[in-house]
Design an enzyme around this catalytic site. Structure first.
Site, mmCIF file in Angstrom:
data_model
loop_
_atom_site.group_PDB
_atom_site.id
_atom_site.type_symbol
_atom_site.label_atom_id
_atom_site.label_comp_id
_atom_site.label_asym_id
_atom_site.label_seq_id
_atom_site.Cartn_x
_atom_site.Cartn_y
_atom_site.Cartn_z
ATOM 1 C CD GLU A 62 2.609 -16.720 21.895
ATOM 2 O OE1 GLU A 62 2.479 -15.773 21.107
ATOM 3 O OE2 GLU A 62 3.598 -16.869 22.631
ATOM 4 C CB CYS A 66 -4.850 -13.934 15.228
ATOM 5 S SG CYS A 66 -3.369 -14.415 14.365
ATOM 6 C CB CYS A 68 6.467 -21.877 10.931
ATOM 7 S SG CYS A 68 5.959 -21.816 9.195
ATOM 8 C CB CYS A 125 9.240 -16.135 6.241
ATOM 9 S SG CYS A 125 8.060 -17.154 5.344
ATOM 10 C CB CYS A 168 8.385 -14.895 10.207
ATOM 11 S SG CYS A 168 7.121 -15.611 11.258
ATOM 12 C CB CYS A 190 1.992 -9.464 12.117
ATOM 13 S SG CYS A 190 0.317 -9.061 11.775
HETATM 14 N N1 SAH Z 1 2.074 -18.775 7.881
HETATM 15 C C1 SAH Z 1 1.048 -17.961 7.383
HETATM 16 C C2 SAH Z 1 0.230 -17.280 8.462
HETATM 17 C C3 SAH Z 1 0.969 -16.733 9.648
HETATM 18 S S1 SAH Z 1 2.024 -15.362 9.410
HETATM 19 C C4 SAH Z 1 1.585 -16.939 6.416
HETATM 20 O O1 SAH Z 1 2.778 -16.769 6.325
HETATM 21 O O2 SAH Z 1 0.771 -16.351 5.720
HETATM 22 C C5 SAH Z 1 0.888 -13.998 9.335
HETATM 23 C C6 SAH Z 1 1.412 -12.756 8.611
HETATM 24 O O3 SAH Z 1 2.404 -12.098 9.404
HETATM 25 C C7 SAH Z 1 2.077 -13.054 7.290
HETATM 26 O O4 SAH Z 1 1.491 -12.279 6.282
HETATM 27 C C8 SAH Z 1 3.531 -12.631 7.478
HETATM 28 O O5 SAH Z 1 4.055 -12.112 6.266
HETATM 29 C C9 SAH Z 1 3.411 -11.575 8.561
HETATM 30 N N2 SAH Z 1 4.628 -11.399 9.360
HETATM 31 C C10 SAH Z 1 5.482 -12.353 9.753
HETATM 32 N N3 SAH Z 1 6.487 -11.810 10.477
HETATM 33 C C11 SAH Z 1 6.235 -10.486 10.561
HETATM 34 C C12 SAH Z 1 6.877 -9.392 11.214
HETATM 35 N N4 SAH Z 1 7.977 -9.565 11.933
HETATM 36 N N5 SAH Z 1 6.342 -8.169 11.088
HETATM 37 C C13 SAH Z 1 5.199 -7.978 10.391
HETATM 38 N N6 SAH Z 1 4.532 -8.973 9.778
HETATM 39 C C14 SAH Z 1 5.039 -10.228 9.860
HETATM 40 FE FE1 SF4 Z 2 5.794 -19.543 8.780
HETATM 41 FE FE2 SF4 Z 2 6.201 -17.065 9.609
HETATM 42 FE FE3 SF4 Z 2 6.596 -17.677 7.053
HETATM 43 FE FE4 SF4 Z 2 4.090 -17.610 8.026
HETATM 44 S S1 SF4 Z 2 5.494 -15.854 7.827
HETATM 45 S S2 SF4 Z 2 5.007 -19.198 6.723
HETATM 46 S S3 SF4 Z 2 4.464 -18.353 10.119
HETATM 47 S S4 SF4 Z 2 7.759 -18.501 8.790
#
Ligand code: SAH
Ligand code: SF4
Length: 346
Positions: free
Chosen positions: A89, A102, A109, A113, A116, A331
């Site tokens: 996406e 974006c 991934c 995290c 996420c 996000c």
């Molecule tokens: N993998 C990269 C880029 C994609 S994630 C990274 O982690 O930086 C983009 C942003 O979304 C990151 O800063 C992450 O901390 C944030 N993010 C992920 N899950 C989220 C959620 N459920 N609510 C708000 N922000 C989130």
């Molecule tokens: Fe991967 Fe989500 Fe962590 Fe970004 S925030 S590194 S997309 S698991």
């Protein structure tokens, strides 16, 4: 060879290997990226012989747009098919005079995290250069039809860009190419969860650096971002400082507010102390809830208090507006979803 896999430099080399003149790369970039023309018959500034040869060695293949959703707040989501039944996406976010795209870099991934949604899905595949550039081309054609232009690109969609550096940095080269998409390097941002050894490649690429911090000490950060075990805060922040020294830029620190985990005023003060000797801005992102995450979004009043505490201390802090929640585009909400039932059941 798929044309969209090649940077300008690689195209020159490829042409030479195939006994064609290197300057054809300029012509091709102008036609394909400048005018969006992929029919060799129309590229009349090249000889028929050259065109016939090019048609033999080059093809134009982009991921197919399978869905285009619009949110009530103006955010749009594009869903692309990238083969093998996988989809990724991109999200288009309008704000004032900017239109930010974006983009995704991987299917799923592996960084895992805890907060996420994308991270729940194991990385299935790294996207190719063509699949990354293709996200931009599709979105930019769609907005061009409405007389708008994409002004910024952020690698903040699905995937960890620094886990797929070759395709990510090649696509940045294509996006920046003056004869190509001609985006300014300062308008491209790579966001990483902190793969420290690859941060120098962001520096080299000229793109801006964003780092997902999400924890103010190693204990909390490791709890929500397992990658912190490998590259803890001290080495991560040193690498950010080095990026700033080399580029004169500021880093953007993303900080997700999770209720009871990262949102206390004490954390706000610790965040300030942690980042005050790095030229930076802090982007706070109230957690976007998704099924089964185990985290909740802090109350609005707490988000405001957290931000105000940072402002009071003198930090440069912005709050990321939650956009596109109704189309699952905010996000951390991106994940290959084939139907609504899958979202609700996961
Ligand atoms: N993998 C990269 C880029 C994609 S994630 C990274 O982690 O930086 C983009 C942003 O979304 C990151 O800063 C992450 O901390 C944030 N993010 C992920 N899950 C989220 C959620 N459920 N609510 C708000 N922000 C989130
Ligand atoms: Fe991967 Fe989500 Fe962590 Fe970004 S925030 S590194 S997309 S698991």
């Amino acid at each position: 060879m798929n044309f969209y896999e090649l940077t300008h430099k690689k195209l020159e080399e490829f042409l030479q290997e195939n006994e064609l003149e290197r300057f054809r790369a300029d012509q091709l970039f102008r036609w394909v990226y400048g005018r969006r023309e992929t029919d060799f018959a129309k590229m009349t500034n090249m000889s028929k012989v050259a065109r016939a040869k090019l048609a033999e060695i080059l093809r134009f293949e982009l991921p197919k747009t399978v869905k285009h959703l619009k949110s009530a707040d103006g955010t749009e989501k594009f869903l692309f098919e990238v083969g093998g039944g996988d989809t990724v996406e991109s999200v288009l976010i309008p704000a004032d005079d900017r239109l930010t795209l974006c983009v995704s870099s991987e299917v799923g991934c592996n960084m895992g995290c805890k907060f996420c949604f994308t991270g729940k899905q194991k990385m299935k595949r790294r996207l190719t250069t063509a699949e990354i550039v293709g996200q931009y081309l599709a979105a930019s054609s769609s907005v061009a039809a409405r007389d708008r232009r994409i002004t910024n690109i952020v690698f903040m969609g699905m995937g960890e860009p620094l886990d797929n550096p070759d395709a990510v940095f090649s696509s940045i080269e294509v996006l920046r190419a003056p004869l190509g998409c001609n985006l300014s390097k300062k308008k491209i941002t790579v966001s990483t969860s902190g793969i420290v050894p690859l941060i120098p490649r962001v520096t080299e690429s000229g793109a801006r650096l964003a780092v997902s911090l999400n924890g103010v000490n190693d204990e909390v950060r490791t709890q929500v971002m397992p990658i912190n075990k490998r590259w803890p805060l001290k080495v991560l922040l040193e690498s950010c400082r080095e990026h700033c020294r080399q580029t004169g830029d500021r880093v953007t620190f993303e900080y997700v507010l999770l209720k009871g985990v990262t949102d206390s005023l004490e954390s706000a003060r610790a965040l300030y102390r942690l980042t005050r000797d790095v030229p930076c801005k802090i982007n706070i992102i109230p957690f976007n809830e998704h099924p089964g995450s185990g985290f909740t979004r802090p109350d609005e009043s707490q988000v405001v208090k957290f931000q105000n505490e940072l402002i009071r201390l003198g930090a440069h802090v912005l709050r990321r507006k939650t956009m596109g929640r109704d189309i699952y585009a905010a996000c951390g909400q991106l994940r290959t979803v084939h139907n609504r039932a899958e979202v609700l059941n996961s």
